[in-house]
Scaffold this motif. Structure first.
Motif, PDB file in Angstrom:
ATOM      1  N   SER A 182       0.804  -1.222   0.000  1.00  0.00           N
ATOM      2  CA  SER A 182       0.000   0.000   0.000  1.00  0.00           C
ATOM      3  C   SER A 182       0.833   1.266   0.000  1.00  0.00           C
ATOM      4  O   SER A 182       0.289   2.351  -0.227  1.00  0.00           O
ATOM      5  CB  SER A 182      -0.929   0.003   1.221  1.00  0.00           C
ATOM      6  N   SER A 183       2.140   1.193   0.269  1.00  0.00           N
ATOM      7  CA  SER A 183       2.984   2.380   0.242  1.00  0.00           C
ATOM      8  C   SER A 183       4.376   1.988  -0.235  1.00  0.00           C
ATOM      9  O   SER A 183       4.830   0.865  -0.007  1.00  0.00           O
ATOM     10  CB  SER A 183       3.058   3.036   1.618  1.00  0.00           C
ATOM     11  N   PRO A 184       5.091   2.895  -0.888  1.00  0.00           N
ATOM     12  CA  PRO A 184       6.391   2.544  -1.485  1.00  0.00           C
ATOM     13  C   PRO A 184       7.504   2.320  -0.464  1.00  0.00           C
ATOM     14  O   PRO A 184       8.499   1.669  -0.782  1.00  0.00           O
ATOM     15  CB  PRO A 184       6.714   3.735  -2.384  1.00  0.00           C
ATOM     16  N   GLU A 185       7.369   2.840   0.764  1.00  0.00           N
ATOM     17  CA  GLU A 185       8.440   2.676   1.734  1.00  0.00           C
ATOM     18  C   GLU A 185       8.447   1.287   2.382  1.00  0.00           C
ATOM     19  O   GLU A 185       9.399   0.926   3.054  1.00  0.00           O
ATOM     20  CB  GLU A 185       8.334   3.741   2.823  1.00  0.00           C
ATOM     21  N   GLN A 186       7.397   0.515   2.159  1.00  0.00           N
ATOM     22  CA  GLN A 186       7.362  -0.847   2.678  1.00  0.00           C
ATOM     23  C   GLN A 186       8.186  -1.766   1.778  1.00  0.00           C
ATOM     24  O   GLN A 186       8.418  -1.483   0.600  1.00  0.00           O
ATOM     25  CB  GLN A 186       5.923  -1.365   2.738  1.00  0.00           C
ATOM     26  N   SER A 238      -3.627   4.879  11.396  1.00  0.00           N
ATOM     27  CA  SER A 238      -3.553   4.496   9.991  1.00  0.00           C
ATOM     28  C   SER A 238      -3.636   2.984   9.851  1.00  0.00           C
ATOM     29  O   SER A 238      -3.520   2.237  10.829  1.00  0.00           O
ATOM     30  CB  SER A 238      -2.252   5.002   9.365  1.00  0.00           C
ATOM     31  N   LEU A 241      -2.306  -0.186   6.982  1.00  0.00           N
ATOM     32  CA  LEU A 241      -1.516  -0.552   5.817  1.00  0.00           C
ATOM     33  C   LEU A 241      -1.888  -1.966   5.404  1.00  0.00           C
ATOM     34  O   LEU A 241      -2.347  -2.776   6.222  1.00  0.00           O
ATOM     35  CB  LEU A 241      -0.025  -0.462   6.134  1.00  0.00           C
TER      36      LEU A 241
END
Length: 520
Positions: free
Chosen positions: A415-419, A439, A441
């Motif tokens: 769900s997010s690029p930093e994962q 939040s 994720l």
């Protein structure tokens, strides 16, 4: 004459009486005295309305015999010998360290016994900061006595070297051997008091490289090192207690950490099966010994289910114990701890809370599994919700999910690029560097598992988890957050330095996972 102090990272070890003399060279300590020179400390366990209803006194019989060891050595996590000292020459030389590590690694399971034997030789060890501190003896000595000695040695090494780790020990080999020569004479304990040893230790510690604001990769106790909370570099707290003779600019500083370890077990239907919080208030002082300080805790702090304080919701713990140097005359009325700590590190207070947290759990996991037996395709959808307050956040979050044998590929949608997620050692590792409170994720993971047998009576496609999947475990750190709600209101010092420089005070709250397990 003050009583001995309960010291050390694990709260173990007795410090010596102030001003007590040391046994002469070559002469063993007098039998029948306390192992580590002071009288046994007292530990107060508070339950119910009034503090001090139950008092636990450690048995003097535990230390009725003076500990005598044959060898002491320190091994790295890989078994490399860092320090080796043979006091009596009766246990086979340096091969004993290799023999110990072979026996340790040959045992099944992750938890090894702290006491082992081989022939007429006994091994007693503790693990601290990834190092094995080992003592050997051929005498019939209480193992608890030697465990106290090893714990106290770990504290001494941390005080004089600045911190305890493989790199620190390697840089300070001469200092470590000098400490061992003063602490142990022919295998008998002489003194373990940090204050007394200051008069005999001449070798200066070799400290690590200076702190850099660009080096913020880890979070250590006694000084936050996160990019969101640059309150004090840990290199300031990990410096040796003894200042260098060439450096006259050492600051008078006090570091206070409230650290909580959270253990949770959640069933597959989401119900909470077990929750436990183990908390400690840790202090590291660079003030002159005997400097008085007062630590104010949350006024609503209460011990036991029957005690209520204040008008708001109480902050309750099941039981609590204190360092023997803590004066409790203001604790009952104002929740203030007054103490005069020695230089170095000690645990001021310990507490425990079970089965009743005042706030929601920090994380909830909602898994969904779809498995196609015909093609061997396994799809796992994970939604992780953070129930911390919106202004709080979790750092270094990692989800570890064991997978069935034979997984050959992994495709992922995060769900997010930093994962990031990867396969390793038969498990899925999902790393989330930072998760904001409130939040959620998610991650969709698809794997090929050919030839995997499924549950009996199921069709070609099923939502039942296959054999070998789960349970999931979470590891994380929660800066500026305590699961019990306990906070330090103030830290006041009575120390008056010479000149205009006032002592620096650093207070930090931190919670981290100990065993956070979620069944799939």
């Amino acid at each position: 004459m003050r009583r001995g102090c309960w010291e050390g990272k694990a709260g173990q070890g007795w410090a010596g009486k102030a001003g007590q003399g040391r046994a002469g060279a070559g002469f063993p300590a007098v039998r029948g005295e306390s192992l580590l020179e002071g009288q046994p400390t007292r530990v107060l366990l508070f339950r119910g309305r009034r503090a001090g209803q139950a008092q636990l006194s450690l048995s003097r019989g535990l230390l009725s015999r003076t500990a005598m060891i044959s060898q002491f050595f320190i091994l790295s996590s890989k078994g490399d010998p860092l320090i080796y000292k043979d006091f009596r020459g009766d246990c086979g030389g340096r091969d004993v360290a290799e023999l110990f590590y072979r026996k340790l690694t040959g045992l099944p399971g992750d938890e090894s016994p702290v006491v082992m034997h081989h022939g007429d030789r006994h091994f007693i060890h503790v693990r601290h900061s990834g190092l094995y501190l080992v003592a050997t003896t051929s005498e019939n000595i209480s193992p608890f006595s030697l465990l106290e000695l090893l714990s106290r040695l770990a504290t001494l090494l941390g005080d004089y070297c600045g911190s305890l780790g493989e790199g620190t020990i390697s840089r300070n080999v001469a200092l470590v051997y000098e400490l061992l020569d003063e602490v142990l004479d022919y295998g008998y304990v002489q003194t373990t008091s940090t204050e007394m040893l200051r008069n005999f230790i001449q070798t200066e510690a070799v400290v690590s490289k200076p702190f850099s604001l660009f080096d913020l990769s880890s979070v250590g106790l006694f000084g936050a090192e996160t990019q969101q909370s640059k309150v004090a570099p840990s290199s300031a707290a990990s410096r040796p207690v003894l200042s260098s003779r060439s450096d006259q600019s050492q600051k008078n500083e006090v570091f206070l950490d409230v650290v909580e370890r959270l253990s949770v077990l959640i069933a597959s239907n989401g119900s909470l099966l077990k929750v436990d919080v183990q908390g400690e208030i840790r202090l590291k002082s660079f003030l002159p010994s005997g400097s008085e300080m007062r630590i104010g805790l949350t006024e609503e702090f209460c011990v036991g289910k029957s005690e209520l304080r204040g008008y708001g919701p109480g902050i309750r713990v099941d039981e609590v114990s204190f360092h023997s140097s803590v004066h409790l005359d203001e604790f009952e009325s104002h929740r203030i701890l007054r103490l005069q700590p020695p230089q170095g590190e000690l645990t001021v207070m310990r507490y425990q809370l079970s089965d009743d947290l005042p706030s929601p759990l920090p994380f909830r996991l909602f898994p969904s599994v779809q498995w196609d037996r015909g093609s061997g395709r396994l799809q796992v959808y994970l939604k992780l919700r953070c129930d911390l307050p919106p202004k709080s956040q979790a750092l270094n979050v990692r989800l570890h999910l064991p997978l069935p044998r034979g997984v050959v590929s992994l495709s992922q949608e995060l769900s997010s690029p930093e994962q990031k997620a990867e396969l390793g050692e038969g498990a899925l590792r999902w790393d989330l560097p930072r998760v904001q409170g409130g939040s959620q994720l998610s991650g969709l993971f698809q794997m090929d598992v050919p030839g995997l047998p499924g549950p009996p009576g199921q069709g070609s496609s099923t939502s039942a988890p296959p054999l070998g999947l789960g349970p999931a475990s979470l590891s994380f750190e929660l800066p500026r957050h305590t699961c019990s709600g306990l906070q330090v209101r103030f830290l006041r010092l009575a120390f008056r330095p010479c000149g205009n420089a006032n002592p620096h005070k650093w207070v930090r709250h931190l919670s981290h996972s100990d065993a956070y397990v979620i069944r799939i």
